[in-house]
Every structure is written in structure tokens, then in C-alpha cells.
Design a protein around this motif. Structure first.
Motif: not given
Length: 71
Positions: A40-62
Motif C-alpha cells: 500500500l505504501w509503494i502503491g500510494g507513492t506511485i499514485m500520489l507522485g504524479p498528482l504532486t507534480f501536477q499540483a506544483f505545476r498548477d501552483t506556479f503556472a500563470c
């Protein structure tokens, strides 16, 4: 079918031979729960990794904000 002799399996066999069925059964349940938590830890990391990247990208996008007024 292969039988892997890892640390957990060797400990399980040793527990069965020295202490009996019930302690070995409890030991195997603990190993199964540990494997499930790890999966579950590995699966959660794999699932949340792209979401984290998308959140950072959306935060800094104008982005242009739309107006709610009817002007």
C-alpha cells in the motif's frame, strides 16, 4: 513453482520446527500484514507522485482569472 527461501520464510520454518503451529501461524499473519502495508505504501507513492507534480505545476503556472460580473 519456485519456493523462495528469504529471511521471513526461513524464520517461519524455524518457528514452526521449534515452537509449533500456532506461533508460526501468528508469525505468518504478521508477515502478511507487513507485506500488505508495504504494498500500500509503494502503491500510494506511485499514485500520489504524479498528482504532486501536477499540483506544483498548477501552483506556479500563470492563469488568467475570469470575471464573474456581467459587464
Amino acid at each position: 513453482m519456485a519456493f523462495e527461501l528469504e529471511t521471513g520464510n526461513l524464520s517461519l520454518i524455524r518457528t514452526e520446527l521449534t515452537k509449533g503451529f500456532y506461533p508460526a501461524f501468528i508469525f505468518s499473519l504478521g508477515c502478511a500484514v507487513g507485506d500488505m502495508v508495504y504494498a500500500l505504501w509503494i502503491g500510494g507513492t506511485i499514485m500520489l507522485g504524479p498528482l504532486t507534480f501536477q499540483a506544483f505545476r498548477d501552483t506556479f503556472a500563470c492563469k488568467k482569472l475570469e470575471s464573474w460580473s456581467s459587464d
